[in-house]
Enzyme design. Structure first.
Site, PDB file in Angstrom:
ATOM      1  N   CYS A   3       0.859  -1.195   0.000  1.00 18.25           N
ATOM      2  CA  CYS A   3       0.000   0.000   0.000  1.00 18.25           C
ATOM      3  C   CYS A   3       0.891   1.239   0.000  1.00 18.25           C
ATOM      4  O   CYS A   3       1.735   1.411   0.895  1.00 18.25           O
ATOM      5  CB  CYS A   3      -0.935   0.006   1.212  1.00 18.25           C
ATOM      6  SG  CYS A   3      -1.791   1.586   1.429  1.00 18.25           S
ATOM      7  N   CYS A   6       0.573   3.351   3.191  1.00 21.65           N
ATOM      8  CA  CYS A   6       1.200   2.678   4.348  1.00 21.65           C
ATOM      9  C   CYS A   6       2.713   2.861   4.276  1.00 21.65           C
ATOM     10  O   CYS A   6       3.363   3.110   5.305  1.00 21.65           O
ATOM     11  CB  CYS A   6       0.833   1.195   4.378  1.00 21.65           C
ATOM     12  SG  CYS A   6      -0.857   0.862   4.936  1.00 21.65           S
ATOM     13  N   ASP A  29      -0.059  16.651  -1.194  1.00 24.10           N
ATOM     14  CA  ASP A  29      -0.351  15.853  -2.386  1.00 24.10           C
ATOM     15  C   ASP A  29       0.723  16.125  -3.439  1.00 24.10           C
ATOM     16  O   ASP A  29       1.127  17.269  -3.662  1.00 24.10           O
ATOM     17  CB  ASP A  29      -1.737  16.222  -2.923  1.00 24.10           C
ATOM     18  CG  ASP A  29      -2.250  15.212  -3.930  1.00 24.10           C
ATOM     19  OD1 ASP A  29      -3.245  14.521  -3.634  1.00 24.10           O
ATOM     20  OD2 ASP A  29      -1.655  15.106  -5.028  1.00 24.10           O
ATOM     21  N   HIS A  45      -4.544   0.895   8.302  1.00 18.98           N
ATOM     22  CA  HIS A  45      -5.032   0.762   6.927  1.00 18.98           C
ATOM     23  C   HIS A  45      -6.536   0.489   6.888  1.00 18.98           C
ATOM     24  O   HIS A  45      -7.030  -0.469   7.472  1.00 18.98           O
ATOM     25  CB  HIS A  45      -4.303  -0.355   6.176  1.00 18.98           C
ATOM     26  CG  HIS A  45      -4.757  -0.440   4.745  1.00 18.98           C
ATOM     27  ND1 HIS A  45      -4.098   0.225   3.725  1.00 18.98           N
ATOM     28  CD2 HIS A  45      -5.837  -1.033   4.182  1.00 18.98           C
ATOM     29  CE1 HIS A  45      -4.753   0.013   2.592  1.00 18.98           C
ATOM     30  NE2 HIS A  45      -5.805  -0.749   2.843  1.00 18.98           N
ATOM     31  N   HIS A  98      -8.247   8.263   2.508  1.00 18.57           N
ATOM     32  CA  HIS A  98      -7.580   9.562   2.653  1.00 18.57           C
ATOM     33  C   HIS A  98      -8.583  10.669   2.392  1.00 18.57           C
ATOM     34  O   HIS A  98      -9.497  10.528   1.580  1.00 18.57           O
ATOM     35  CB  HIS A  98      -6.386   9.681   1.709  1.00 18.57           C
ATOM     36  CG  HIS A  98      -6.693   9.384   0.276  1.00 18.57           C
ATOM     37  ND1 HIS A  98      -6.846   8.107  -0.213  1.00 18.57           N
ATOM     38  CD2 HIS A  98      -6.898  10.203  -0.784  1.00 18.57           C
ATOM     39  CE1 HIS A  98      -7.112   8.145  -1.507  1.00 18.57           C
ATOM     40  NE2 HIS A  98      -7.162   9.411  -1.876  1.00 18.57           N
ATOM     41  N   HIS A 100      -8.796  14.573   1.185  1.00 22.99           N
ATOM     42  CA  HIS A 100      -8.110  15.696   0.543  1.00 22.99           C
ATOM     43  C   HIS A 100      -8.524  16.968   1.277  1.00 22.99           C
ATOM     44  O   HIS A 100      -9.725  17.251   1.402  1.00 22.99           O
ATOM     45  CB  HIS A 100      -8.540  15.827  -0.917  1.00 22.99           C
ATOM     46  CG  HIS A 100      -8.205  14.653  -1.786  1.00 22.99           C
ATOM     47  ND1 HIS A 100      -7.131  14.651  -2.647  1.00 22.99           N
ATOM     48  CD2 HIS A 100      -8.802  13.441  -1.933  1.00 22.99           C
ATOM     49  CE1 HIS A 100      -7.094  13.495  -3.293  1.00 22.99           C
ATOM     50  NE2 HIS A 100      -8.096  12.738  -2.882  1.00 22.99           N
TER      51      HIS A 100
HETATM   52  P1  DGP Z   1      -7.430   9.759  -4.990  1.00 18.30           P
HETATM   53  O1  DGP Z   1      -7.464  10.000  -6.451  1.00 18.30           O
HETATM   54  O2  DGP Z   1      -8.646  10.377  -4.274  1.00 18.30           O
HETATM   55  O3  DGP Z   1      -7.227   8.306  -4.647  1.00 18.30           O
HETATM   56  O4  DGP Z   1      -6.180  10.565  -4.441  1.00 18.30           O
HETATM   57  C1  DGP Z   1      -4.893  10.064  -4.436  1.00 18.30           C
HETATM   58  C2  DGP Z   1      -3.974  11.242  -4.368  1.00 18.30           C
HETATM   59  O5  DGP Z   1      -2.695  10.762  -3.980  1.00 18.30           O
HETATM   60  C3  DGP Z   1      -3.775  11.983  -5.680  1.00 18.30           C
HETATM   61  O6  DGP Z   1      -4.279  13.317  -5.549  1.00 18.30           O
HETATM   62  C4  DGP Z   1      -2.263  12.005  -5.905  1.00 18.30           C
HETATM   63  C5  DGP Z   1      -1.715  11.570  -4.578  1.00 18.30           C
HETATM   64  N1  DGP Z   1      -0.527  10.764  -4.663  1.00 18.30           N
HETATM   65  C6  DGP Z   1      -0.343   9.636  -5.404  1.00 18.30           C
HETATM   66  N2  DGP Z   1       0.881   9.134  -5.205  1.00 18.30           N
HETATM   67  C7  DGP Z   1       1.489   9.958  -4.308  1.00 18.30           C
HETATM   68  C8  DGP Z   1       2.786   9.965  -3.712  1.00 18.30           C
HETATM   69  O7  DGP Z   1       3.633   9.099  -3.935  1.00 18.30           O
HETATM   70  N3  DGP Z   1       3.064  10.979  -2.847  1.00 18.30           N
HETATM   71  C9  DGP Z   1       2.150  11.962  -2.570  1.00 18.30           C
HETATM   72  N4  DGP Z   1       2.529  12.916  -1.726  1.00 18.30           N
HETATM   73  N5  DGP Z   1       0.921  11.980  -3.110  1.00 18.30           N
HETATM   74  C10 DGP Z   1       0.604  10.995  -3.972  1.00 18.30           C
END
Ligand code: DGP
Length: 112
Positions: A3, A6, A29, A45, A98, A100
């Site tokens: 994950c 995680c 993000d 998780h 998560h 936002h």
């Molecule tokens: P969702 O689409 O609601 O599942 O949001 C996932 C978010 O996670 C997306 O806005 C981009 C973010 N994201 C994906 N990979 C990473 C990462 O490796 N690091 C960070 N900081 N954010 C990430």
């Protein structure tokens, strides 16, 4: 289980941490959709809101409790938006619950 979030919580993958306590981790993000875009996750998780039940709802409550403090840290005194995507139709790409946290500017029109 593999994950991404995680691994971020454990520090195996670097992240720009904004807040952390015993139950909650918050980080920027990687692909921001607003001037401030922070992801707030329970350390335990849970796949998504669709998997919240009696056994894990306290972890979700801890996330919700932390939001005002995280918003304050981010300087969001004029309001903000909190979104959680669920499953395929909801556009969830990472299967670790998560929220936002979006703000720092007037946000565009929304669906809900
Ligand atoms: P969702 O689409 O609601 O599942 O949001 C996932 C978010 O996670 C997306 O806005 C981009 C973010 N994201 C994906 N990979 C990473 C990462 O490796 N690091 C960070 N900081 N954010 C990430």
């Amino acid at each position: 289980m593999d994950c991404l979030f995680c691994s971020i919580i454990k520090g195996e993958i670097p992240s720009a941490k904004v807040f952390e306590n015993e139950y909650v981790y918050a980080f920027r993000d990687i692909n921001p959709n607003a001037k401030v875009h922070v992801l707030i996750v329970p350390k335990t998780h849970i796949d998504s809101v669709d998997r919240v039940d009696e056994s894990n709802v306290s972890a979700v409550a801890e996330v919700l409790k932390a939001i005002p403090e995280i918003a304050k840290i981010c300087g969001l005194s004029n309001g903000y938006r909190v979104i959680t995507n669920v499953g395929e139709d909801g556009g969830q790409s990472v299967k670790h619950l998560h929220f936002h946290l979006l703000g720092g500017e007037k946000l565009p029109v929304r669906l809900a």
